[in-house]
Motif scaffolding. Structure first.
Motif, PDB file in Angstrom:
ATOM      1  N   GLN A   1     -14.558  -5.560  -9.979  1.00 33.12           N
ATOM      2  CA  GLN A   1     -14.612  -6.815  -9.231  1.00 33.12           C
ATOM      3  C   GLN A   1     -13.208  -7.342  -8.938  1.00 33.12           C
ATOM      4  OE1 GLN A   1     -17.181  -9.954 -10.823  1.00 33.12           O
ATOM      5  NE2 GLN A   1     -15.669 -11.453 -10.189  1.00 33.12           N
ATOM      6  N   SER A   2     -12.330  -7.307  -9.975  1.00 32.98           N
ATOM      7  CA  SER A   2     -10.994  -7.849  -9.741  1.00 32.98           C
ATOM      8  C   SER A   2     -10.181  -6.907  -8.843  1.00 32.98           C
ATOM      9  CB  SER A   2     -10.279  -8.144 -11.058  1.00 32.98           C
ATOM     10  OG  SER A   2     -10.210  -7.006 -11.856  1.00 32.98           O
ATOM     11  N   LYS A   3     -10.484  -5.607  -8.907  1.00 33.77           N
ATOM     12  CA  LYS A   3      -9.800  -4.680  -8.004  1.00 33.77           C
ATOM     13  C   LYS A   3     -10.112  -5.014  -6.547  1.00 33.77           C
ATOM     14  CE  LYS A   3      -9.302  -0.579 -10.855  1.00 33.77           C
ATOM     15  NZ  LYS A   3      -9.951   0.656 -11.259  1.00 33.77           N
ATOM     16  N   LEU A   4     -11.365  -5.361  -6.333  1.00 32.62           N
ATOM     17  CA  LEU A   4     -11.803  -5.741  -4.995  1.00 32.62           C
ATOM     18  C   LEU A   4     -11.066  -7.000  -4.549  1.00 32.62           C
ATOM     19  CD1 LEU A   4     -14.184  -4.106  -3.697  1.00 32.62           C
ATOM     20  CD2 LEU A   4     -15.517  -6.219  -3.890  1.00 32.62           C
ATOM     21  N   GLY A   5     -11.021  -7.967  -5.468  1.00 26.70           N
ATOM     22  CA  GLY A   5     -10.318  -9.207  -5.172  1.00 26.70           C
ATOM     23  C   GLY A   5      -8.841  -8.954  -4.932  1.00 26.70           C
ATOM     24  N   ALA A   6      -8.273  -8.034  -5.720  1.00 21.70           N
ATOM     25  CA  ALA A   6      -6.846  -7.737  -5.615  1.00 21.70           C
ATOM     26  C   ALA A   6      -6.468  -7.272  -4.214  1.00 21.70           C
ATOM     27  CB  ALA A   6      -6.460  -6.677  -6.648  1.00 21.70           C
ATOM     28  N   LEU A   7      -7.371  -6.516  -3.592  1.00 21.91           N
ATOM     29  CA  LEU A   7      -7.118  -6.045  -2.223  1.00 21.91           C
ATOM     30  C   LEU A   7      -6.908  -7.233  -1.283  1.00 21.91           C
ATOM     31  CD1 LEU A   7      -9.668  -3.118  -1.836  1.00 21.91           C
ATOM     32  CD2 LEU A   7      -7.174  -2.973  -1.978  1.00 21.91           C
ATOM     33  N   LEU A   8      -7.666  -8.296  -1.540  1.00 22.22           N
ATOM     34  CA  LEU A   8      -7.599  -9.464  -0.668  1.00 22.22           C
ATOM     35  C   LEU A   8      -6.367 -10.332  -0.934  1.00 22.22           C
ATOM     36  CD1 LEU A   8     -11.389 -10.434  -0.844  1.00 22.22           C
ATOM     37  CD2 LEU A   8     -10.211  -9.414   1.110  1.00 22.22           C
ATOM     38  N   VAL A   9      -5.889 -10.345  -2.194  1.00 20.10           N
ATOM     39  CA  VAL A   9      -4.769 -11.243  -2.510  1.00 20.10           C
ATOM     40  C   VAL A   9      -3.424 -10.526  -2.480  1.00 20.10           C
ATOM     41  CG1 VAL A   9      -6.251 -12.692  -3.960  1.00 20.10           C
ATOM     42  CG2 VAL A   9      -4.921 -10.877  -5.027  1.00 20.10           C
ATOM     43  N   ARG A  10      -3.461  -9.217  -2.279  1.00 17.89           N
ATOM     44  CA  ARG A  10      -2.238  -8.414  -2.345  1.00 17.89           C
ATOM     45  C   ARG A  10      -1.101  -8.981  -1.502  1.00 17.89           C
ATOM     46  NH1 ARG A  10      -3.242  -2.189  -1.370  1.00 17.89           N
ATOM     47  NH2 ARG A  10      -3.756  -3.101   0.634  1.00 17.89           N
ATOM     48  N   GLY A  11      -1.420  -9.307  -0.280  1.00 20.16           N
ATOM     49  CA  GLY A  11      -0.397  -9.800   0.647  1.00 20.16           C
ATOM     50  C   GLY A  11       0.278 -11.059   0.129  1.00 20.16           C
ATOM     51  N   SER A  12      -0.531 -11.994  -0.376  1.00 17.16           N
ATOM     52  CA  SER A  12       0.012 -13.253  -0.866  1.00 17.16           C
ATOM     53  C   SER A  12       0.902 -13.049  -2.089  1.00 17.16           C
ATOM     54  CB  SER A  12      -1.118 -14.206  -1.243  1.00 17.16           C
ATOM     55  OG  SER A  12      -2.062 -14.275  -0.212  1.00 17.16           O
ATOM     56  N   LEU A  13       0.507 -12.119  -2.945  1.00 21.69           N
ATOM     57  CA  LEU A  13       1.283 -11.890  -4.167  1.00 21.69           C
ATOM     58  C   LEU A  13       2.590 -11.166  -3.884  1.00 21.69           C
ATOM     59  CD1 LEU A  13      -1.460 -11.050  -6.816  1.00 21.69           C
ATOM     60  CD2 LEU A  13      -0.082 -13.121  -6.625  1.00 21.69           C
ATOM     61  N   ARG A  14       2.620 -10.421  -2.783  1.00 21.56           N
ATOM     62  CA  ARG A  14       3.846  -9.711  -2.448  1.00 21.56           C
ATOM     63  C   ARG A  14       4.980 -10.713  -2.180  1.00 21.56           C
ATOM     64  NH1 ARG A  14       2.273  -6.265   1.795  1.00 21.56           N
ATOM     65  NH2 ARG A  14       1.035  -5.046   0.335  1.00 21.56           N
ATOM     66  N   GLY A  15       4.633 -11.819  -1.523  1.00 16.87           N
ATOM     67  CA  GLY A  15       5.631 -12.850  -1.253  1.00 16.87           C
ATOM     68  C   GLY A  15       6.209 -13.412  -2.541  1.00 16.87           C
ATOM     69  N   LEU A  16       5.361 -13.533  -3.547  1.00 22.10           N
ATOM     70  CA  LEU A  16       5.801 -14.045  -4.840  1.00 22.10           C
ATOM     71  C   LEU A  16       6.752 -13.073  -5.516  1.00 22.10           C
ATOM     72  CD1 LEU A  16       5.624 -15.958  -7.258  1.00 22.10           C
ATOM     73  CD2 LEU A  16       3.495 -14.843  -7.909  1.00 22.10           C
ATOM     74  N   ALA A  17       6.411 -11.802  -5.487  1.00 17.12           N
ATOM     75  CA  ALA A  17       7.258 -10.778  -6.101  1.00 17.12           C
ATOM     76  C   ALA A  17       8.638 -10.793  -5.458  1.00 17.12           C
ATOM     77  CB  ALA A  17       6.611  -9.406  -5.965  1.00 17.12           C
ATOM     78  N   GLU A  18       8.665 -10.983  -4.149  1.00 19.92           N
ATOM     79  CA  GLU A  18       9.938 -11.006  -3.434  1.00 19.92           C
ATOM     80  C   GLU A  18      10.773 -12.209  -3.872  1.00 19.92           C
ATOM     81  OE1 GLU A  18      11.144 -10.732   1.234  1.00 19.92           O
ATOM     82  OE2 GLU A  18       9.797  -9.296   0.282  1.00 19.92           O
TER      83      GLU A  18
END
Lengths: 345, 345
Positions: A269-286
């Motif tokens: 379930q969280s893997k599925l969710g992760a696909l959706l939030v990936r883009g937003s979290l990338r900005g944070l990592a940067e």
């Protein structure tokens, strides 16, 4: 200086890059220099000319960029002693600082041996009058932007007077380079109350209070949690505490982001969710990526010197070179000298 | 001691809880005590008897729990001076430490004024022979579990000998309370090399090296990033640096988790994903919650004393009380004394 590899130099002075320095040798340095040059900043690559030309050759069109190679047959290795810079005038970092001293380069930038870079800058460029010890100034990501922290490692043992001088240097730096009107200065302590802290902090607190009205907007003591809260624009501390803070902050960010990633892949379930939030979290990592700032200035020496991570990638090198060029264009060194000169007259 | 509010005391000594201490007064203390009592630990609530009985009355069935109220008419306020404990024998924290001293309580636990708690413990209980200064020992979440850090604030200015003593205290603590076989000790510095660091660190390094083979498994110097990496089980440092580390670590976790939440609600798509990952991230937030450990031990005094956050909630109070009971049951103080006594003979 060896033959130009490209177009006529722009009128601005080039940035001298210690091109063999760092954990990964010439490659990220040359890549970063090429990116900086494409952004309009001219660069002097200082190091083994054969190796550097070979790296440059990998970039199509690099011959038309404002990049020169300056031959240096020697380099201070990461495992050598900082004091080795004394005798080795041909070492790449010594050639970089010498180019700045002679007015042939706007700044020296190195991802190599930090101690050697500090020693070379101090020996070749000297200190700004009124500054007892240069400090390494860096930026940490914080709520609403970043917090400026110094010293992050140049001075393990300090006197209170150094902290007061660093507050003044950092204030000018933020005004000149980041357009901050009247940056606030916090003194790192273990309690906000004026009477709390180490003997050093108590003494520094009194000195900083006395600087109020002399261009330093002293807020008072701040604590460890204030750094990420960005309670003040600037936080001054000794180079021991500052270095621990810097490395802890980077290390914690790395581990915490790792835990977030783990959590995101812990179930289907969280893997599925992760696909959706990936883009937003990338900005944070940067936002948390140290290479955003590229390198830290060694502030207090009479010449621009920037010190980066040994692990710097091309992006960090590019950002360091651009920042160095901006510091030169904004006349940072003359303005630091004026701030200290004005006080004595 | 006022009338029992419940069943006969279990044979084990109760934990004395400074029940008025902390930012939120009696409520979280009493709630936490009730939870601890339900888990089988007897508690002495020390503070205003009327207020405490009123709080207790809110918990149905609390009269059958092993909880007693000990009246204390005075309390050291969060904005008063630590030295105030000297004259005020009727202050709740002084009554707590006195109960420990007299063998009527197993440990003193306070979420109140940290400085006052330290002062009261030191004055009433004294130091373990061979320990110059007690230190606050705490746990930080780290890769694979946690890292034990001390001193996190009892001593802003230290001597190298203190650091060596703290390494010994923490080693015994981890063996006794966390079943660690031969915990490793790192000395916090700014470079892993033996010759790097402040004058204090260089001196402490030599002392710690000399303890090798005397029960301290000295790893060497560690850096700020090693704390979250859990390079060593224990990290020793002065109380200034340690307090900055603790507050920075907590502050950074708070800001970073806030940023993760922001990122997860930044778009419709990520909001959707956030719904799916919410459960997994909750576990992470809990891992980073300081109330998991409840309170930190003041190690080096001759009696169990635990100091918590002023902002402690009931869960933190409960965990602090349970931890204190566990420390008593494992004979921590006698074992610390034995470790120091053995060395001298």
């Amino acid at each position: 200086m060896t033959a130009r590899t490209g177009a006529p130099l722009p009128t601005a002075l080039p940035i001298a890059l210690d091109a063999m320095g760092g954990d990964h040798g010439a490659e990220p340095n040359v890549d970063g220099a090429v990116q900086a040059a494409r952004a309009g900043v001219s660069v002097l690559l200082v190091g083994d000319r054969v190796a550097l030309h070979a790296e440059l050759g990998k970039h199509s069109g690099s011959s038309s960029l404002p990049i020169d190679v300056v031959d240096a047959t020697d380099v201070i290795g990461m495992d050598e002693h900082a004091s080795d810079v004394r005798g080795r005038t041909g070492a790449s970092i010594n050639i970089c600082t010498r180019l700045v001293k002679d007015g042939k380069a706007a700044a020296a930038v190195s991802m190599g041996h930090s101690g050697a870079t500090m020693a070379s800058a101090l020996l070749t460029l000297g200190r700004i009058r009124g500054v007892d010890r240069p400090a390494i100034l860096t930026h940490l990501p914080a709520r609403g932007g970043f917090t400026t922290l110094l010293d992050v490692g140049a001075n393990a043992d300090v006197k209170a007077a150094y902290l007061a001088q660093w507050a003044r240097l950092a204030t000018v730096y933020l005004k000149v380079l980041e357009d901050r009107e009247d940056p606030t200065v916090g003194l790192l302590s273990i309690g906000e109350e004026d009477h709390k802290g180490s003997a050093l902090v108590l003494e520094a607190h009194a000195l900083l209070r006395a600087l109020h009205g002399q261009g330093v907007n002293f807020y008072g003591n701040v604590e460890g949690n204030d750094i990420f809260k960005a309670t003040t624009d600037i936080v001054v501390t000794d180079g021991f505490t500052g270095n621990v803070v810097l490395k802890l902050a980077e290390g914690e960010a790395r581990v915490l982001l790792g835990w977030v990633k783990e959590a995101l892949t812990s179930s289907l379930q969280s893997k599925l969710g992760a696909l959706l939030v990936r883009g937003s979290l990338r900005g944070l990592a940067e936002r948390l990526d140290p290479s955003t700032y590229g390198a830290s200035i060694l502030i207090g020496v009479r010449g621009l010197t920037f010190i980066g991570h040994g692990s710097a990638d091309a992006r960090a090198v590019k950002n360091a070179v651009l920042r160095a060029a901006r510091a030169h264009e904004s006349n940072l060194i003359p303005r630091l000298e004026a701030a200290f000169g004005a006080e004595r007259s």
